[in-house]
Design an enzyme around this catalytic site. Structure first.
Site, PDB file in Angstrom:
ATOM      1  CG  HIS B  66      -1.702   1.173   1.505  1.00 52.12           C
ATOM      2  ND1 HIS B  66      -1.378   2.061   2.496  1.00 52.12           N
ATOM      3  CD2 HIS B  66      -2.809   1.664   0.903  1.00 52.12           C
ATOM      4  CE1 HIS B  66      -2.261   3.054   2.499  1.00 52.12           C
ATOM      5  NE2 HIS B  66      -3.131   2.832   1.541  1.00 52.12           N
ATOM      6  CD  GLU B  69      -2.489   2.526  -3.569  1.00 50.36           C
ATOM      7  OE1 GLU B  69      -2.948   3.680  -3.467  1.00 50.36           O
ATOM      8  OE2 GLU B  69      -2.937   1.554  -2.901  1.00 50.36           O
ATOM      9  CG  HIS B  70      -0.276   6.128  -0.538  1.00 49.31           C
ATOM     10  ND1 HIS B  70      -0.711   7.059   0.365  1.00 49.31           N
ATOM     11  CD2 HIS B  70      -1.310   5.284  -0.737  1.00 49.31           C
ATOM     12  CE1 HIS B  70      -1.962   6.787   0.713  1.00 49.31           C
ATOM     13  NE2 HIS B  70      -2.343   5.723   0.060  1.00 49.31           N
ATOM     14  CD  GLU B 141      -4.798   5.704   3.752  1.00 44.36           C
ATOM     15  OE1 GLU B 141      -5.382   4.830   3.123  1.00 44.36           O
ATOM     16  OE2 GLU B 141      -3.820   6.319   3.293  1.00 44.36           O
TER      17      GLU B 141
END
Lengths: 420, 423
Positions: B66, B69-70, B141
């Site tokens: 993840h 991905e960012h 987040e």
């Protein structure tokens, strides 16, 4: 868009298309928003979602949607400014794809007719057992909506922003009002809806108009009282903004919400400027709020603005750490000032416009959006052709945006804070 | 291009594997206005350790897929996301347990947006500075997820069923795990899992297939990639150590999740997809809205329309789950256990119920085909190589006996685990 008047106050729009693999029938009952009947109208959508004379329980309704090839039957309440909508929608697979070319369309019309026009009623009230159950379901739903903290904060902001009591209510009503309802009250609201509301009908899919009109002949449609609906709400300027806050245990992040007045007349062509300005301010990932407040300064994890043409307000909601609330508020205000002074690049402006146009053109690939658009055209009597819409957005200039930003004025602030 | 027709669905799929190994899948839809494109690597949160060629194995901290991905959006002097915006395209990305996908949809500038997608995914830029900043953003987040009660109840159940397994870790990881991420790690993962032979690019919507293929080919011909042999090491799945857990949380009504952990899955391809379809229909026959079981609980106010069941099959993991909001969760748990104990009786003689549910599931699949995003993402392409059209066509083949067989596999000796969130 061709409108067929089936009866007084009953309008039909047929939208034939082979683009999709579904068939949709949507029915919208429209009334002026009234604080006193929102709860009853909301509850009647729960009752008619799970029962009718022919399909008297949720179980039988579910079985019938299975028989209709996995149909999606849905009831909703919505609002647009000062109008309240009870909406029924039925979606089935396009008959040709399931080898039911002749019967599925007819069966779908019959099912929806039975659910809307033949409710499970005796002695002028809804069936007591179903009523008690659905009343509780709606209360539970309203309670759990407040578990969604962002939504909760925005609803508190709404109460703070509007002067008009009816505008403070959510489309589903208040828990206290739902609790006070009797089954007879809800049936009375249902009967009012059946005689007084404007009724708009939309059929969308691979259909032809004459077949649809003849299907509606089997529905017990009667003349409705034609009302002059005033969907758009506008409010006078407050001299000082309304502010309030609340603390809650068990949340980590704070939520800051702000309400700004931006009241354009419904037909003011500057609504296209407002769309662009909102996208530039906080309505898109290229916006000042997203780029400056979230990305550059890392002040908020989530932040957006939304312009509501129907109410004449623009709202901002941000999720952030509690010690950054006041700094963030100042920075949000500074973004508006920056737009007023034209502090944004032509590239960003043109990117924001492209993105709005992309979203608009993309809606043509979604039946739900197309149906929503048709309902909104019926309500506002405003119909902009696709090309005209695109051209209107394209022609918005930087100085139009800067000038309009001068009309954006803070009216309310609600903050949800974690307990210290 | 290899062409596969689905005449019953009026759909066509064109496939081509380029010289460098990149797989291209094109599904033209002439009457749509937009095009949806998605580039995917089968690398996700379940991947915890891998080896390239004969180099030393590399451990992957939780949350890395993840995080990468960012970070892939951020370049030395620009931001990939902003560039999509300038083109008027709507871009996004997501990471789940078994895949990372980068996507956009657009009604304009398709060629530029497509080239941009290929370029930003294939040309990484990771530095100490950008990584440090991201650690702050993702920290927030993670906290936001922790405030979400639906997420909390779902994760609670997974932790109960699969203690310490990667599936039970938040996809975003923890503050501690993402603190271990370095540029070198991200470059290594990129070299292994983002090389062309690992990836698929898929387009659905309005375009001319030949033109699109030519654009992709030309773009790929300009680039050089190392061909790397990659081996993954799956984390072992350990048995659960308790059956019930509670957590205090600010919810208006308690939220409950129940789960049945099944033996490690060894099905692949169409077999696996078929088993998932059968398991879903089976769950509907036992627990669906139209059953007496559901109606009885609904009438007593023990469940409402929020009640949900789900069957998941991902890599080795295989489980059934139930979610509800209710104050009477003991009664609900008993009722589920009771229905499971009776599954043979409940299913006996229900051939016509099966048939109407099969048809309804088919109808639902067809309705899903309206959405370009669904066509691209709702199949089992990544897990089992079956696309959404294959899945819908498989529904035609299912029989009542499939239901009876899978009931034995799923519900015989089922152990229910339970997780509750309450004030």
């Amino acid at each position: 868009m061709k409108k067929i008047q089936l009866k007084k106050g009953v309008n039909l729009v047929v939208l034939p298309t082979t683009q999709f693999k579904t068939l949709h029938i949507a029915v919208d009952f429209v009334a002026p928003l009234q604080d006193t009947d929102v709860a009853a109208r909301s509850l009647l959508t729960y009752l008619t979602a799970v029962s009718s004379k022919k399909y008297p329980s949720q179980q039988v309704v579910a079985q019938e949607t299975i028989n209709l090839y996995g149909a999606q039957y849905q009831t909703d309440v919505l609002r647009f400014g000062q109008t309240h909508h009870v909406r029924y929608t039925l979606q089935v697979p396009a008959p040709i794809y399931v080898g039911q070319k002749n019967t599925l369309l007819h069966d779908a019309f019959n099912f929806l007719r039975d659910m809307i026009f033949d409710p499970l009623v005796e002695n002028n009230q809804f069936d007591q057992v179903t009523f008690a159950k659905e009343q509780q379901s709606l209360i539970n739903e309203l309670d759990s909506l407040s578990d969604d903290k962002n939504r909760y904060a925005v609803s508190k902001l709404r109460e703070l922003t509007y002067n008009e009591p009816t505008m403070k209510v959510s489309s589903s009503g208040r828990v206290s009002a739902v609790k006070a309802l009797t089954s007879a009250d809800v049936y009375a609201a249902y009967q009012n809806m059946m005689t007084d509301d404007t009724m708009n009908l939309i059929v969308f899919g691979d259909v032809d108009e004459s077949r649809i009109v003849s299907e509606f002949k089997t529905w017990p449609l009667v003349d409705h009282q034609e009302k002059n609906l005033q969907p758009f709400y506008r409010q006078e300027l407050l001299e000082t903004p309304h502010e309030s806050f609340e603390t809650q245990a068990d949340i980590n992040q704070a939520i800051l919400t702000l309400g700004y007045r931006l009241a354009l007349a419904p037909d003011d062509p500057r609504r296209f400027v407002a769309l662009v300005m909102n996208a530039l301010f906080g309505g898109s990932p290229l916006s000042k709020l997203f780029v400056n407040v979230r990305e550059k300064e890392s002040l908020a994890y989530s932040i957006y603005s939304r312009w509501q043409h129907d109410t004449g307000f623009m709202i901002v909601a941000a999720g952030l750490d509690v010690d950054k609330v006041s700094q963030t508020k100042h920075m949000i205000q500074a973004q508006i000032t920056a737009i007023q002074s034209g502090d944004f690049s032509d590239d960003t402006l043109s990117a924001v416009k492209s993105s709005l146009i992309n979203d608009y053109l993309s809606q043509q690939d979604s039946p739900t959006s197309e149906i929503e658009l048709a309902f909104s055209r019926l309500l506002t009597h405003r119909e902009t052709r696709v090309n005209d819409w695109v051209r209107a957005v394209e022609s918005v200039t930087a100085s139009d945006v800067a000038k309009l930003a001068g009309n954006v004025i803070l009216q309310s602030q609600f903050t949800l804070l974690p307990e210290a | 291009m290899i062409e596969k027709q689905y005449p019953n669905l009026k759909e066509t799929v064109l496939t081509e594997t380029l010289n460098n190994g990149l797989k291209v899948v094109l599904i033209p839809k002439a009457d749509y206005h937009k095009t949806f494109a998605v580039m995917t690597t089968p690398f996700g949160a379940l991947d915890t350790r891998f080896q390239m060629n004969d180099e030393l194995p590399i451990d992957i901290p939780a949350g890395t897929a993840h995080f990468l991905e960012h970070k892939l959006f951020e370049k030395e002097h620009s931001d990939a996301f902003t560039r999509f915006g300038e083109l008027g395209a709507d871009a996004n990305a997501f990471t789940n347990a078994y895949q990372t996908s980068y996507l956009f949809s657009t009604t304009q500038n398709l060629k530029q947006a497509l080239e941009h997608l290929l370029d930003f995914v294939q040309q990484p830029y990771f530095s100490d500075k950008t990584i440090a900043k991201e650690q702050g953003i993702i920290g927030q987040e993670i906290q936001m997820y922790e405030d979400d009660s639906n997420w909390a109840v779902y994760m609670g159940l997974l932790q109960l069923m699969y203690p310490n397994a990667p599936l039970a870790e938040d996809i975003a990881g923890t503050k501690a795990s993402i603190a271990k991420i370095t540029p070198a790690l991200l470059y290594n993962i990129h070299r292994a899992f983002y090389q062309p032979k690992q990836m698929t690019i898929q387009l659905v919507g309005r375009f001319d297939p030949k033109t699109i293929l030519a654009i992709i080919q030309e773009n790929q011909n300009k680039k050089h990639f190392d061909d790397v042999a990659v081996q993954r090491f799956e984390a072992p799945i350990t048995p659960p150590n308790k059956q019930v857990a509670f957590k205090k949380f600010d919810v208006s009504r308690p939220k409950i999740a129940l789960g049945i952990r099944l033996p490690e899955n060894n099905l692949t391809g169409q077999e696996a997809t078929k088993f998932m379809l059968v398991a879903d229909i089976l769950a509907d026959m036992l627990f669906g809205e139209q059953t007496d079981w559901y109606q009885n609980l609904y009438n007593k106010g023990i469940i409402d329309t929020e009640f949900e069941t789900s069957f998941d099959l991902l890599r080795s993991y295989q489980f059934v789950s139930f979610f509800s909001e209710t104050t009477e969760y003991d009664k609900l748990a008993d009722a589920i256990a009771q229905q499971i104990a009776n599954y043979r009786t409940v299913l006996a003689g229900k051939m016509s119920d099966f048939e109407s549910l099969r048809r309804a599931t088919l109808g639902e699949g067809i309705q899903r085909l309206n959405s370009l995003e669904s066509i691209a993402l709702r199949g089992d392409d990544v897990l089992f190589g079956t696309n959404l059209f294959d899945k819908i066509m498989l529904l035609q083949e299912l029989t009542y006996n499939d239901i009876l067989d899978s009931a034995e596999k799923i519900y015989q000796n089922a152990q229910l685990q339970r997780f509750v969130l309450q004030k």
